[in-house]
Structures are given as structure tokens and as C-alpha cells.
Write a protein that holds these residues in place. Sequence first.
Motif, PDB file in Angstrom:
ATOM      1  N   SER A   7       0.850  -1.186   0.000  1.00  0.00           N
ATOM      2  CA  SER A   7       0.000   0.000   0.000  1.00  0.00           C
ATOM      3  C   SER A   7       0.885   1.235   0.000  1.00  0.00           C
ATOM      4  O   SER A   7       2.100   1.134   0.239  1.00  0.00           O
ATOM      5  N   GLY A   8       0.268   2.377  -0.277  1.00  0.00           N
ATOM      6  CA  GLY A   8       0.998   3.639  -0.213  1.00  0.00           C
ATOM      7  C   GLY A   8       1.386   4.231  -1.551  1.00  0.00           C
ATOM      8  O   GLY A   8       1.946   5.327  -1.601  1.00  0.00           O
ATOM      9  N   GLY A   9       1.117   3.510  -2.636  1.00  0.00           N
ATOM     10  CA  GLY A   9       1.435   4.062  -3.942  1.00  0.00           C
ATOM     11  C   GLY A   9       0.503   5.204  -4.311  1.00  0.00           C
ATOM     12  O   GLY A   9      -0.474   5.488  -3.609  1.00  0.00           O
ATOM     13  N   GLY A  10       0.816   5.869  -5.409  1.00  0.00           N
ATOM     14  CA  GLY A  10      -0.030   6.969  -5.856  1.00  0.00           C
ATOM     15  C   GLY A  10       0.671   7.846  -6.855  1.00  0.00           C
ATOM     16  O   GLY A  10       1.718   7.475  -7.403  1.00  0.00           O
ATOM     17  N   LEU A  11       0.091   9.017  -7.083  1.00  0.00           N
ATOM     18  CA  LEU A  11       0.629   9.994  -8.028  1.00  0.00           C
ATOM     19  C   LEU A  11       1.289  11.119  -7.235  1.00  0.00           C
ATOM     20  O   LEU A  11       0.688  11.671  -6.301  1.00  0.00           O
ATOM     21  N   ARG A  19       5.706   6.870   0.951  1.00  0.00           N
ATOM     22  CA  ARG A  19       6.163   5.744   1.758  1.00  0.00           C
ATOM     23  C   ARG A  19       5.284   4.548   1.445  1.00  0.00           C
ATOM     24  O   ARG A  19       4.067   4.585   1.666  1.00  0.00           O
ATOM     25  N   LEU A  20       5.916   3.510   0.945  1.00  0.00           N
ATOM     26  CA  LEU A  20       5.211   2.267   0.671  1.00  0.00           C
ATOM     27  C   LEU A  20       5.275   1.359   1.895  1.00  0.00           C
ATOM     28  O   LEU A  20       6.287   1.331   2.597  1.00  0.00           O
ATOM     29  N   SER A  21       4.206   0.633   2.116  1.00  0.00           N
ATOM     30  CA  SER A  21       4.153  -0.337   3.201  1.00  0.00           C
ATOM     31  C   SER A  21       3.846  -1.709   2.628  1.00  0.00           C
ATOM     32  O   SER A  21       3.139  -1.831   1.619  1.00  0.00           O
ATOM     33  N   TYR A  94       5.476  -1.196  -7.953  1.00  0.00           N
ATOM     34  CA  TYR A  94       6.421  -1.624  -6.921  1.00  0.00           C
ATOM     35  C   TYR A  94       5.866  -2.862  -6.226  1.00  0.00           C
ATOM     36  O   TYR A  94       4.709  -2.878  -5.779  1.00  0.00           O
ATOM     37  N   TYR A  95       6.733  -3.880  -6.129  1.00  0.00           N
ATOM     38  CA  TYR A  95       6.347  -5.152  -5.546  1.00  0.00           C
ATOM     39  C   TYR A  95       7.164  -5.428  -4.285  1.00  0.00           C
ATOM     40  O   TYR A  95       8.381  -5.211  -4.265  1.00  0.00           O
ATOM     41  N   CYS A  96       6.496  -5.931  -3.291  1.00  0.00           N
ATOM     42  CA  CYS A  96       7.148  -6.416  -2.084  1.00  0.00           C
ATOM     43  C   CYS A  96       7.338  -7.919  -2.224  1.00  0.00           C
ATOM     44  O   CYS A  96       6.498  -8.605  -2.832  1.00  0.00           O
ATOM     45  N   ALA A  97       8.429  -8.434  -1.671  1.00  0.00           N
ATOM     46  CA  ALA A  97       8.702  -9.860  -1.785  1.00  0.00           C
ATOM     47  C   ALA A  97       9.394 -10.372  -0.527  1.00  0.00           C
ATOM     48  O   ALA A  97      10.075  -9.611   0.168  1.00  0.00           O
ATOM     49  N   TRP A 117       5.341 -13.004  -3.260  1.00  0.00           N
ATOM     50  CA  TRP A 117       5.221 -11.676  -3.861  1.00  0.00           C
ATOM     51  C   TRP A 117       3.848 -11.079  -3.579  1.00  0.00           C
ATOM     52  O   TRP A 117       2.842 -11.793  -3.520  1.00  0.00           O
ATOM     53  N   GLY A 118       3.836  -9.759  -3.419  1.00  0.00           N
ATOM     54  CA  GLY A 118       2.573  -9.046  -3.320  1.00  0.00           C
ATOM     55  C   GLY A 118       2.023  -8.764  -4.705  1.00  0.00           C
ATOM     56  O   GLY A 118       2.632  -9.113  -5.718  1.00  0.00           O
ATOM     57  N   GLN A 119       0.878  -8.102  -4.726  1.00  0.00           N
ATOM     58  CA  GLN A 119       0.211  -7.824  -5.997  1.00  0.00           C
ATOM     59  C   GLN A 119       0.741  -6.560  -6.666  1.00  0.00           C
ATOM     60  O   GLN A 119       0.459  -6.309  -7.837  1.00  0.00           O
ATOM     61  N   GLY A 120       1.494  -5.771  -5.929  1.00  0.00           N
ATOM     62  CA  GLY A 120       2.090  -4.563  -6.486  1.00  0.00           C
ATOM     63  C   GLY A 120       1.265  -3.319  -6.217  1.00  0.00           C
ATOM     64  O   GLY A 120       0.042  -3.386  -6.049  1.00  0.00           O
ATOM     65  N   THR A 121       1.942  -2.187  -6.171  1.00  0.00           N
ATOM     66  CA  THR A 121       1.283  -0.895  -6.012  1.00  0.00           C
ATOM     67  C   THR A 121       1.894   0.085  -7.001  1.00  0.00           C
ATOM     68  O   THR A 121       3.114   0.128  -7.170  1.00  0.00           O
ATOM     69  N   GLN A 122       1.043   0.857  -7.663  1.00  0.00           N
ATOM     70  CA  GLN A 122       1.501   1.757  -8.714  1.00  0.00           C
ATOM     71  C   GLN A 122       2.047   3.049  -8.118  1.00  0.00           C
ATOM     72  O   GLN A 122       1.400   3.673  -7.267  1.00  0.00           O
TER      73      GLN A 122
END
Length: 127
Positions: A7-11, A19-21, A94-97, A117-122
Motif C-alpha cells: 500500500s501507499g502508492g499513488g501519483l 512511503r510504501l508499506s 512496486y512489488y514487495c517480496a 510476492w505481493g500484488q504490487g502498487t503503482q
Amino acid sequence: QVQLVESGGGLVHAGGSLRLSCAASGRTFSRYTAGWFRQAPGKEREFVAAIRWDGVRTSIADPVKGRFTISRDNAKNTVYLQMNSLKPEDTAVYYCAADNRVLRAVLTTRMTDFGSWGQGTQVTVSS
């Protein structure tokens, strides 16, 4: 297997911060190295940052060194990626692993060593 949710992605505008979590559940996450990878459109997935299971050792990829920081809170089963001074070229999913080996002594950055792996956040950085 460990389940990972980013979580935490965005524009954000160039120069900004995000900050991505990455929240983990399942296996004892505190026993596994965690990493962040990213994939831009038309490009291969690449390593961004990794942190060993105990949080003592970290590795940051050269393109983001000095701007990105990885950290973890094992009590919360969460890994963070603090991204400062963002550039348009940081735009990617962005992917967490999580490592596929428990308590690996050497901090790995190899994508093939990460089995969950997570699903990713843009993340989109506008110029």
C-alpha cells in the motif's frame, strides 16, 4: 507461503515523497529477508532494496541510493520503503517480496531467491 499486501502508492510530482508499506501474514515474517522490486512499462522487473530478516543489513540499488530507504517493523510484520526526491523515471509498479529461505545469513538481492510476492502498487511521478 507468506501473504504480502502493498500500500501507499499513488501519483506525486517530481521531487515529492511517498512511503510504501508491505504488510505480511502467514509464516513468521520476521525470519525472512524482505525486498522491494519495481517494474516500469516495457521493462524488466528490477531490484530496488532489501533488508535482512533482523533488520541489521540493507541493500539499496544504485539508481535510488541516497533517495530511498528500506526499513522493517517485525512486531507489526511490516516492511517500508521511504522514497524521497522522486523522479519521473521512478514510475513503476512496486512489488514487495519475501525470501524463500528462513534466516538466510547473507543478504540476498536476487529476484529468484524471493518466493512470495505481493500484488504490487503503482507509483507515478509526474514531471
